[in-house]
Design a protein around this motif. Structure first.
Motif, PDB file in Angstrom:
ATOM      1  N   MET A   1      78.269  56.412   3.802  1.00  0.00           N
ATOM      2  CA  MET A   1      78.407  55.126   4.433  1.00  0.00           C
ATOM      3  C   MET A   1      77.980  55.365   5.945  1.00  0.00           C
ATOM      4  SD  MET A   1      82.116  54.405   2.994  1.00  0.00           S
ATOM      5  CE  MET A   1      82.549  52.815   3.877  1.00  0.00           C
ATOM      6  N   VAL A   2      78.438  56.591   6.680  1.00  0.00           N
ATOM      7  CA  VAL A   2      78.022  56.703   8.070  1.00  0.00           C
ATOM      8  C   VAL A   2      76.245  56.940   8.222  1.00  0.00           C
ATOM      9  CG1 VAL A   2      77.861  58.462   9.919  1.00  0.00           C
ATOM     10  CG2 VAL A   2      80.178  57.914   8.662  1.00  0.00           C
ATOM     11  N   ALA A   3      75.891  57.534   6.946  1.00  0.00           N
ATOM     12  CA  ALA A   3      74.242  57.601   7.110  1.00  0.00           C
ATOM     13  C   ALA A   3      73.581  56.338   7.082  1.00  0.00           C
ATOM     14  CB  ALA A   3      73.823  58.791   6.041  1.00  0.00           C
ATOM     15  N   VAL A   4      74.052  55.513   5.831  1.00  0.00           N
ATOM     16  CA  VAL A   4      73.677  54.111   5.916  1.00  0.00           C
ATOM     17  C   VAL A   4      73.859  53.402   6.923  1.00  0.00           C
ATOM     18  CG1 VAL A   4      74.177  51.971   4.390  1.00  0.00           C
ATOM     19  CG2 VAL A   4      73.999  54.085   3.295  1.00  0.00           C
ATOM     20  N   SER A   5      74.899  53.471   7.636  1.00  0.00           N
ATOM     21  CA  SER A   5      75.229  52.757   8.842  1.00  0.00           C
ATOM     22  C   SER A   5      74.291  53.110   9.848  1.00  0.00           C
ATOM     23  CB  SER A   5      76.538  52.881   9.230  1.00  0.00           C
ATOM     24  OG  SER A   5      76.960  52.626  10.517  1.00  0.00           O
ATOM     25  N   SER A   6      73.973  54.418  10.078  1.00  0.00           N
ATOM     26  CA  SER A   6      73.055  54.813  11.137  1.00  0.00           C
ATOM     27  C   SER A   6      71.581  54.355  10.656  1.00  0.00           C
ATOM     28  CB  SER A   6      73.212  56.307  11.271  1.00  0.00           C
ATOM     29  OG  SER A   6      74.388  56.879  11.380  1.00  0.00           O
ATOM     30  N   ALA A   7      71.440  54.371   9.713  1.00  0.00           N
ATOM     31  CA  ALA A   7      69.897  53.963   9.504  1.00  0.00           C
ATOM     32  C   ALA A   7      69.831  52.432   9.661  1.00  0.00           C
ATOM     33  CB  ALA A   7      69.493  54.145   7.931  1.00  0.00           C
ATOM     34  N   VAL A   8      70.778  51.475   9.462  1.00  0.00           N
ATOM     35  CA  VAL A   8      70.678  50.216   9.690  1.00  0.00           C
ATOM     36  C   VAL A   8      70.733  50.004  11.208  1.00  0.00           C
ATOM     37  CG1 VAL A   8      72.088  48.074   9.504  1.00  0.00           C
ATOM     38  CG2 VAL A   8      71.785  49.437   7.631  1.00  0.00           C
ATOM     39  N   GLU A   9      71.394  50.723  12.044  1.00  0.00           N
ATOM     40  CA  GLU A   9      71.495  50.752  13.472  1.00  0.00           C
ATOM     41  C   GLU A   9      70.300  51.101  14.040  1.00  0.00           C
ATOM     42  OE1 GLU A   9      74.627  53.394  14.690  1.00  0.00           O
ATOM     43  OE2 GLU A   9      76.333  52.399  13.542  1.00  0.00           O
ATOM     44  N   LYS A  10      69.683  52.202  13.396  1.00  0.00           N
ATOM     45  CA  LYS A  10      68.295  52.554  14.003  1.00  0.00           C
ATOM     46  C   LYS A  10      67.293  51.414  13.771  1.00  0.00           C
ATOM     47  CE  LYS A  10      67.372  57.394  13.809  1.00  0.00           C
ATOM     48  NZ  LYS A  10      66.957  58.568  13.103  1.00  0.00           N
ATOM     49  N   LYS A  11      67.315  50.877  12.547  1.00  0.00           N
ATOM     50  CA  LYS A  11      66.266  49.864  12.200  1.00  0.00           C
ATOM     51  C   LYS A  11      66.413  48.762  13.101  1.00  0.00           C
ATOM     52  CE  LYS A  11      64.257  48.028   8.012  1.00  0.00           C
ATOM     53  NZ  LYS A  11      64.565  47.629   6.677  1.00  0.00           N
ATOM     54  N   ALA A  12      67.665  48.373  13.386  1.00  0.00           N
ATOM     55  CA  ALA A  12      68.193  46.928  14.251  1.00  0.00           C
ATOM     56  C   ALA A  12      67.362  47.612  15.670  1.00  0.00           C
ATOM     57  CB  ALA A  12      69.348  46.777  14.264  1.00  0.00           C
ATOM     58  N   ALA A  13      67.543  48.638  16.020  1.00  0.00           N
ATOM     59  CA  ALA A  13      67.129  49.066  17.434  1.00  0.00           C
ATOM     60  C   ALA A  13      65.729  48.857  17.735  1.00  0.00           C
ATOM     61  CB  ALA A  13      67.709  50.456  17.846  1.00  0.00           C
ATOM     62  N   GLN A  14      65.029  49.551  16.577  1.00  0.00           N
ATOM     63  CA  GLN A  14      63.734  49.532  16.533  1.00  0.00           C
ATOM     64  C   GLN A  14      63.001  48.092  16.599  1.00  0.00           C
ATOM     65  OE1 GLN A  14      62.315  51.427  13.049  1.00  0.00           O
ATOM     66  NE2 GLN A  14      61.617  53.335  14.201  1.00  0.00           N
ATOM     67  N   GLN A  15      63.735  46.896  15.781  1.00  0.00           N
ATOM     68  CA  GLN A  15      63.439  45.725  15.719  1.00  0.00           C
ATOM     69  C   GLN A  15      63.394  44.965  17.290  1.00  0.00           C
ATOM     70  OE1 GLN A  15      65.413  43.570  12.527  1.00  0.00           O
ATOM     71  NE2 GLN A  15      63.758  43.866  11.122  1.00  0.00           N
ATOM     72  N   THR A  16      64.703  45.274  17.853  1.00  0.00           N
ATOM     73  CA  THR A  16      65.131  44.777  18.975  1.00  0.00           C
ATOM     74  C   THR A  16      63.986  45.190  20.110  1.00  0.00           C
ATOM     75  OG1 THR A  16      67.318  45.216  18.552  1.00  0.00           O
ATOM     76  CG2 THR A  16      66.803  44.403  20.745  1.00  0.00           C
ATOM     77  N   ALA A  17      63.556  46.479  19.929  1.00  0.00           N
ATOM     78  CA  ALA A  17      62.539  47.181  20.941  1.00  0.00           C
ATOM     79  C   ALA A  17      61.017  46.558  20.658  1.00  0.00           C
ATOM     80  CB  ALA A  17      62.481  48.509  20.617  1.00  0.00           C
ATOM     81  N   GLU A  18      60.772  46.134  19.111  1.00  0.00           N
ATOM     82  CA  GLU A  18      59.630  45.658  19.047  1.00  0.00           C
ATOM     83  C   GLU A  18      59.675  44.159  19.603  1.00  0.00           C
ATOM     84  OE1 GLU A  18      58.751  48.215  14.996  1.00  0.00           O
ATOM     85  OE2 GLU A  18      59.129  45.966  14.734  1.00  0.00           O
ATOM     86  N   GLU A  19      60.507  43.260  19.154  1.00  0.00           N
ATOM     87  CA  GLU A  19      60.844  41.952  19.766  1.00  0.00           C
ATOM     88  C   GLU A  19      60.478  41.938  21.236  1.00  0.00           C
ATOM     89  OE1 GLU A  19      63.450  40.395  16.216  1.00  0.00           O
ATOM     90  OE2 GLU A  19      64.705  40.150  18.414  1.00  0.00           O
ATOM     91  N   ALA A  20      60.881  42.700  22.021  1.00  0.00           N
ATOM     92  CA  ALA A  20      61.204  42.917  23.621  1.00  0.00           C
ATOM     93  C   ALA A  20      59.565  43.143  23.958  1.00  0.00           C
ATOM     94  CB  ALA A  20      61.997  43.878  24.015  1.00  0.00           C
ATOM     95  N   GLU A  21      58.934  43.992  23.172  1.00  0.00           N
ATOM     96  CA  GLU A  21      57.631  44.171  23.598  1.00  0.00           C
ATOM     97  C   GLU A  21      56.584  43.187  23.233  1.00  0.00           C
ATOM     98  OE1 GLU A  21      55.643  47.817  21.702  1.00  0.00           O
ATOM     99  OE2 GLU A  21      57.468  49.164  22.562  1.00  0.00           O
ATOM    100  N   SER A  22      56.764  42.447  22.101  1.00  0.00           N
ATOM    101  CA  SER A  22      55.976  41.335  21.703  1.00  0.00           C
ATOM    102  C   SER A  22      56.262  40.232  22.866  1.00  0.00           C
ATOM    103  CB  SER A  22      56.186  40.859  20.266  1.00  0.00           C
ATOM    104  OG  SER A  22      57.669  40.299  20.452  1.00  0.00           O
ATOM    105  N   LYS A  23      57.414  40.034  23.513  1.00  0.00           N
ATOM    106  CA  LYS A  23      57.783  39.216  24.236  1.00  0.00           C
ATOM    107  C   LYS A  23      57.076  39.457  25.785  1.00  0.00           C
ATOM    108  CE  LYS A  23      61.981  37.017  22.780  1.00  0.00           C
ATOM    109  NZ  LYS A  23      63.642  37.217  22.928  1.00  0.00           N
ATOM    110  N   ALA A  24      56.916  40.696  26.100  1.00  0.00           N
ATOM    111  CA  ALA A  24      56.516  41.246  27.316  1.00  0.00           C
ATOM    112  C   ALA A  24      54.709  40.906  27.519  1.00  0.00           C
ATOM    113  CB  ALA A  24      56.978  42.652  27.549  1.00  0.00           C
TER     114      ALA A  24
END
Lengths: 103, 137
Positions: B114-137
């Motif tokens: 469960m912790v591994a799945v949660s970490s993977a989801v967190e990582k993916k969300a962080a990546q998406q947020t970073a990508e969105e921030a990059e595209s806005k900039a």
């Protein structure tokens, strides 16, 4: 039979939790963890019993099956009682507090 | 016989560990870090520990009820009927070291998943947020 009853309880509580997720106002997640924990533990118990009894494990006496089912239902009921007590003590909606303070 | 005592012991340890981790995170030295953890889209470790705690307490509690049902746990000393006879006590200890340890281990392995799945989801969300921030900039 106890394992099966616990697994059904775990699955049903998980579906109920998922329907309201990400919110968990009714603290259904507690019920999920409780039933899944018990299911995993009874699964281990079943594996060890199977290793001892082999195919006889799958053909229990009707009286034993009934007793196990009765136990399973009692376990589910106990889990629900624990959950209700936690819900009322934590009182996430503040309903108990409001009722008690009502003049 | 007494297999539920092993996950119960683990539950006690996890509960203590959770309290210590919570206190540490909220202590003056780590206060900023704790606040950061709450603000970031990340599940705090103490919350992840609470999943394990709930599974262990819930499971061992319901299993203890099963032992009461079968007359293996009684409300008088020595509480475990097997403990009053040396032969039964040896069998109980063997069951605790095999079935009990496997129960605790399986619940822990599932929690690690469960912790591994949660970490993977967190990582993916962080990546998406970073990508969105990059595209806005």
């Amino acid at each position: 039979m106890t394992l099966l009853t616990a697994v059904f309880a775990a699955v049903i509580s998980t579906v109920v939790w998922y329907r309201n997720a990400p919110g968990d106002e009714m603290k259904v997640s507690i019920l999920c963890f409780m039933y899944w924990g018990a299911s995993l533990m009874w699964l281990v118990d079943a594996i060890f019993e199977y290793a001892e009894l082999r195919e006889a494990y799958f053909t229990p006496e009707p009286a034993d099956m009934l007793n196990d089912f009765f136990l399973g239902i009692s376990v589910v009921a106990l889990g629900l009682v624990i959950w209700v007590v936690i819900l009322l003590v934590k009182d996430p909606k503040g309903a108990v507090k409001k009722v008690l303070l009502k003049k | 016989m007494g297999c539920f005592l092993v996950p119960t012991t683990e539950a006690v340890i996890v509960t203590i560990a959770e309290h210590v981790a919570e206190k540490k995170a909220l202590s003056s030295g780590n206060r900023e870090e704790a606040l950061k953890e709450v603000q970031a889209p990340k599940v705090p470790f103490t919350r992840k520990l609470s999943w394990l705690r709930n599974m262990l307490w819930g499971g061992s509690g319901l299993l203890a009820f099963e032992h009461v049902w079968h007359g293996e746990v009684v409300p008088w000393f020595p509480f475990l009927t097997a403990a009053s006879d040396p032969a039964d006590a040896a069998e109980m200890l063997h069951e605790m070291s095999t079935v009990g340890v496997t129960m605790a281990a399986l619940v822990t392995v599932v929690w690690l998943g469960m912790v591994a799945v949660s970490s993977a989801v967190e990582k993916k969300a962080a990546q998406q947020t970073a990508e969105e921030a990059e595209s806005k900039a």
